[in-house]
Structures are given as structure tokens and as C-alpha cells.
Design an enzyme around this catalytic site. Sequence first.
Site, PDB file in Angstrom:
ATOM      1  N   HIS A 223     -63.243 -28.194   2.074  1.00 26.09           N
ATOM      2  CA  HIS A 223     -63.006 -26.594   2.027  1.00 26.09           C
ATOM      3  C   HIS A 223     -64.343 -25.978   2.368  1.00 26.09           C
ATOM      4  O   HIS A 223     -64.315 -24.782   2.356  1.00 26.09           O
ATOM      5  CB  HIS A 223     -62.231 -26.217   1.141  1.00 26.09           C
ATOM      6  CG  HIS A 223     -63.030 -26.251  -0.263  1.00 26.09           C
ATOM      7  ND1 HIS A 223     -62.828 -27.541  -1.004  1.00 26.09           N
ATOM      8  CD2 HIS A 223     -63.596 -25.339  -1.185  1.00 26.09           C
ATOM      9  CE1 HIS A 223     -63.698 -27.067  -2.256  1.00 26.09           C
ATOM     10  NE2 HIS A 223     -64.146 -25.713  -2.333  1.00 26.09           N
TER      11      HIS A 223
ATOM     12  N   ASP B  13     -59.649 -33.210   0.934  1.00 24.65           N
ATOM     13  CA  ASP B  13     -60.926 -32.328   0.680  1.00 24.65           C
ATOM     14  C   ASP B  13     -62.289 -33.034   1.256  1.00 24.65           C
ATOM     15  O   ASP B  13     -63.099 -32.932   0.226  1.00 24.65           O
ATOM     16  CB  ASP B  13     -60.756 -31.673  -0.717  1.00 24.65           C
ATOM     17  CG  ASP B  13     -61.719 -30.360  -0.550  1.00 24.65           C
ATOM     18  OD1 ASP B  13     -62.215 -29.903   0.137  1.00 24.65           O
ATOM     19  OD2 ASP B  13     -61.913 -29.841  -1.764  1.00 24.65           O
TER      20      ASP B  13
ATOM     21  N   SER C  36     -68.070 -26.373  -6.534  1.00 27.24           N
ATOM     22  CA  SER C  36     -67.544 -27.082  -5.274  1.00 27.24           C
ATOM     23  C   SER C  36     -68.552 -27.860  -4.529  1.00 27.24           C
ATOM     24  O   SER C  36     -69.526 -27.317  -4.056  1.00 27.24           O
ATOM     25  CB  SER C  36     -66.854 -26.029  -4.154  1.00 27.24           C
ATOM     26  OG  SER C  36     -65.348 -25.902  -4.922  1.00 27.24           O
TER      27      SER C  36
END
Length: 401
Positions: free
Chosen positions: A230, A261, A349
Site C-alpha cells: 500500500h 500487502d 507502515s
Amino acid sequence: MKHGKKNARRYIVAASVGALLSAGVVTGAYAGTTESAPPRYEPAMVQALATTLGVSEQDAVERLDREAQQQERFAKLRTGKVATLGAFFAGDGKLVVNAADAEAAKAVKAAGLAARVPEHGEGELNRIKAQLDAKALKSAPAGVSAWSVDLASDTVTVEVNGASDAATRTFIEAAKSNGDAVRIVQGQEKLETQAVVPPGSRMTFNGYLCSVGYGAKDRSGKQVLVTAGHCVDGLPELAYNGTRFAKATHTRFALGTRSVDMGIAAVDPGHSIGLDITTYGKAGTVAVRGSQRAPQGSALCKSGQTTGWTCGKVGSYNVSVTYTDENGGPDTVVTGLASSSVCTQGGDSGGAYVSGDQAQGMTSGGPIGQQCNGQVNSPGSSYFQPLDDALAYYGLTLNTK
């Protein structure tokens, strides 16, 4: 992932440039090794583990020794074709091996490991999980935060957050039809991919920032960056301190559709990704020496821009989650993740997970609104994209010291 205002998008950009890079990461300069023999474990990992467990550094080393010895015995069993169905570390630090039958259990015990013959086992649980994945991918269940194969409880564990849409009701009914092979856990929180849009990130694209992940090379020898998918949705150019150093080439994440992901970017000539994971001043740096997957229950730490260096344990593998888009976009089901008790927040992230000196993966997401307390062993949870799966899927070889 192109909806919403730039300054309002919370999760599109990820986090920790320093997480995997030394100070000279994109300039090709990073600290070299010394001529003296390296310690058995990275001092940074030992210090962090000792802090997490509340024990001395010697006790932490002994625990890592025990984990390594047991994993070696397990690897020999698998090489010897003993019928095993996965393994996990129990709370007492013993590696418990799921044996396919009594004969296999006998061989496991002979190797000095704990054994059990599970009622359901990895194969049956994986089949149930795959059926639930297929159902969720047709219609994302907003009320189900995650579902995973949990070897320790010998169940597919379904975590429910309280929402009651039609897709959620259908999903839970299907899960419960499998009897005691499925465990429903109430009171969980909704999840989100963890990213933030603050200024001054060391890796930026189109007004956003994201974390730099691991360096690897493809089959032709070209250098690539491996990160959370992402983070590179839309395949942007990536910059470090205002200078382009890579161009995203592939991602398996797409908002509102079936996703994994993981993603990669081609590193520009003249640049490189460092081989040391920063601990944000908590314990020096941790060298990347491999990517052997750590069993469930193993000690685990992660580096991320928002929460720095936090530690816990590996939870389950083969985890699927429903991510909620705070900007009003569709929910996204992501499969192939791993869970952990490592605390993360928005902005982490892409951050690096490591067990010992073995790279484990990149931060994917976690509970919405989770707040870590600033300590290494801050209570919390998170999900990460296993690195070994990303390396295998893209045909890459991890760069190591």
C-alpha cells in the site's frame, strides 16, 4: 488509493525510512563490518529482548540460544521427512511440534522437542481459512477484523469488531459451521493500514511519505526495494531528501479489491539500501543477516517512524484482515499477513520486523486509534507482510551483511 485530500490521507503513506536504513542508505554509504568476530547475536536485539521480557541480557541470550537450538532440531526433522504440521513456541519457551500421527510424534520427542497430534491440524485449518478467504473476497466483512490459522489453539481464529453488516453475518455463519475448528473472539477493533502524511519524510512521493523497506536483488542482479504494497500503490517515483532514488514497479495492493500487502521498486543506479535496521536510539542498530521465518511465539521487534523500536512476539501466519479506509473508501480484504503483539501506530507502515538477526517483514496495519506508550515493550498488536513470501513471489534475494 487516489481518493481524498493529500493532507487527510492517513494510511497511504508509510513510515520509517530509518527503520531499515543506516544514515547513508541512499547514497551507498553505510557502516562496514569490523575485523573481529561478530557476537552470536546482535547486541541491539539482546538489549531490546531483555527490556521486553524484563530479564537480564544473559537471560535474553539464553532464550535466543534455546529458540535457535529448537528450530535447528525442527529443521532436521523436516529434512528427514518426519510428518510434521508446523510448530509454535509455547509460553514456557518450548517449541511444540504438531505431528501428523503417533509415529511422527515419537520421532519428534526423540529429537528432544515437545510433540502433540492435533485434532484438526494445519492442513484442515488452512482449507477452512481458504474457504473463508473466498467468501470475504466476494464481499468484505466490515465486522470481522482478522481471521487466521492459529497453530497453538488448533483453530481458525476469527476476530470480530462488533459491526453487523450482511457480509459480516454471512461470514460468521460460514465460520461457525466448522464447529470447534473455528474460534470466535469478540471485542476486537477495526483495522487500518498504518501510514501518515507528515512533512519531512526521507522517502516521499506525490506529496506523501512512506517507509523504506529492505534491499534485495532480482534474478538479473538489479537492486530493488521491498516494502508494504500500500506504500507504492500507483507506482510512484520515490525520493530521499528531495532526490529520487527509486521507482515503484509492482504492488499487490489495491483499495477495495483482493489484495496482498507487498510491493517493490527499482533502485536507481548510484543508490543502495542499507543493511542495518535502526532502533531509534534504543539499542544501536541491528544487521540484516537473513530472512529465515521465525515460528509463532518467537521474540520479535520492529522499527518504525512513529513508534520507534517496539518488541513483542510473533502471533499467527496466514492471517487475513479487513482494513477500513478512514477517508470513506471501500473496505479492503488483505490476505497473507502475519500477526504480532508488537505495538504500532499510523506512520509505521513499511517498518522492519526482525527476530534475532533474521528479517521477518514490513508493517502492514493495526487497530485504528491504537496508542503505544513509548516503551520498547508497549502493549499492542499489529500485522506485517512476511518478507520471505515477498522475496519468493518476486523472485528476489535479500541483501544481507
